[in-house]
Motif scaffolding. Sequence first.
Motif, PDB file in Angstrom:
ATOM      1  N   TYR A  40     -20.853  -3.845  -0.526  1.00  0.00           N
ATOM      2  CA  TYR A  40     -19.897  -3.423  -1.551  1.00  0.00           C
ATOM      3  C   TYR A  40     -18.578  -2.913  -0.960  1.00  0.00           C
ATOM      4  O   TYR A  40     -17.598  -2.754  -1.688  1.00  0.00           O
ATOM      5  CB  TYR A  40     -20.512  -2.368  -2.480  1.00  0.00           C
ATOM      6  CG  TYR A  40     -21.146  -1.181  -1.793  1.00  0.00           C
ATOM      7  CD1 TYR A  40     -20.374  -0.182  -1.201  1.00  0.00           C
ATOM      8  CD2 TYR A  40     -22.535  -1.038  -1.763  1.00  0.00           C
ATOM      9  CE1 TYR A  40     -20.947   0.914  -0.592  1.00  0.00           C
ATOM     10  CE2 TYR A  40     -23.130   0.059  -1.153  1.00  0.00           C
ATOM     11  CZ  TYR A  40     -22.335   1.037  -0.568  1.00  0.00           C
ATOM     12  OH  TYR A  40     -22.918   2.121   0.035  1.00  0.00           O
ATOM     13  N   PRO A  68     -16.917   0.616  -6.296  1.00  0.00           N
ATOM     14  CA  PRO A  68     -18.075   0.387  -5.423  1.00  0.00           C
ATOM     15  C   PRO A  68     -17.955   1.143  -4.105  1.00  0.00           C
ATOM     16  O   PRO A  68     -17.279   0.702  -3.172  1.00  0.00           O
ATOM     17  CB  PRO A  68     -18.040  -1.129  -5.199  1.00  0.00           C
ATOM     18  CG  PRO A  68     -16.598  -1.487  -5.350  1.00  0.00           C
ATOM     19  CD  PRO A  68     -16.037  -0.560  -6.375  1.00  0.00           C
ATOM     20  N   PHE A  80     -22.004   4.389  -6.111  1.00  0.00           N
ATOM     21  CA  PHE A  80     -23.300   3.985  -5.548  1.00  0.00           C
ATOM     22  C   PHE A  80     -24.068   5.190  -5.009  1.00  0.00           C
ATOM     23  O   PHE A  80     -25.303   5.200  -5.024  1.00  0.00           O
ATOM     24  CB  PHE A  80     -23.104   2.929  -4.457  1.00  0.00           C
ATOM     25  CG  PHE A  80     -22.863   1.543  -4.996  1.00  0.00           C
ATOM     26  CD1 PHE A  80     -23.909   0.648  -5.158  1.00  0.00           C
ATOM     27  CD2 PHE A  80     -21.589   1.145  -5.373  1.00  0.00           C
ATOM     28  CE1 PHE A  80     -23.690  -0.620  -5.670  1.00  0.00           C
ATOM     29  CE2 PHE A  80     -21.360  -0.116  -5.878  1.00  0.00           C
ATOM     30  CZ  PHE A  80     -22.416  -1.007  -6.038  1.00  0.00           C
ATOM     31  N   LYS A  96     -25.606   6.809  -8.067  1.00  0.00           N
ATOM     32  CA  LYS A  96     -26.821   6.120  -8.501  1.00  0.00           C
ATOM     33  C   LYS A  96     -27.987   6.394  -7.551  1.00  0.00           C
ATOM     34  O   LYS A  96     -29.141   6.498  -7.990  1.00  0.00           O
ATOM     35  CB  LYS A  96     -26.551   4.610  -8.605  1.00  0.00           C
ATOM     36  CG  LYS A  96     -25.587   4.252  -9.733  1.00  0.00           C
ATOM     37  CD  LYS A  96     -25.656   2.789 -10.130  1.00  0.00           C
ATOM     38  CE  LYS A  96     -25.123   1.886  -9.078  1.00  0.00           C
ATOM     39  NZ  LYS A  96     -25.040   0.464  -9.549  1.00  0.00           N
TER      40      LYS A  96
END
Length: 310
Positions: free
Chosen positions: A166, A186, A288, A291
């Motif tokens: 990413y 990202p 990210f 998450k």
Amino acid sequence: MRFLFLFLSLSFISYADDFVEKVSLKSDLWGAGRIENINLYNENFAPFFVNWQSNHYFSMLAIIALLAVITAFVIHYLIIGPKTFSHDGKKILAFKSIERLVHLAAAISWIILVPTGLILMFGDTFGGGFFVRFCKNLHGIATIIFAISLLPMFCFWLKRMLPAIYDIKWFMIVGGYLSKNKKPVPAGKFNAGQKAWFWVATAGGAVMICTGAAMFFLDFDLGVATFFGLSQVEILRLSAIIHNILGAVCATFLMVHIYMAVFAIKGSIHSMITGFKEEEEVFLLHHFWYKELLQKGKIQKSEFENKYLA
């Protein structure tokens, strides 16, 4: 306690200055004993080194790079403006105390190294003398501080600084910094730009230490010249070339790092003071990582999902 710290600091500076003076005298003797090799102009790196050094190309390269970056910052700030995030919501722990301490040591050393390095590049412009010599000694002391912080900093963040797929997309959209819109980008705990700066600061910094040492401790060969089939004068010239060019790169990256932390992202620098990042900043700029933390149960689902992903 304050007076003890002051006494120890002054003692260290005095000792370091003494040490630098002794080494410089020893190096002068080394140079005087091998001055005949300086005339080997046509060998290996000599033409490039003499041409760039005598015409001030190294120093001009550094100044042009810094002026270009500063100009780009001013344009970005006036047209795009800084990104601001809520400071009233949840905080997410990003950096432990030991990480912040090591980063502080590295930051202080770089803030000293870059301007003193530029002054040394323009030593003749400043007329040499006490001021330039003082900057040279200060440059050496700051190098020691950076060298001490280098290994732990490298170990702390190596895993997080490895390239990810990413990161390519992050570079393609320049991290979203060319847009006023807020949307998740990202990036992990460190974005691709921070990763690039990490490798310049650590790997590049290690090279800077080695090339700087070669120029500083002229009489300590350690077999390097023999191993590469070069004379010590050639090692000195090659070290100067690498040190000056890489120095311009490092100075440029440092300016970018400071701009991003202080101006481009309002309040971002606070994470290296308190250790915590704002939830909205993590959700948007390190999506990210957000998450990942959510999946591991370290944080709860953010209210910003409804705002930005709805």
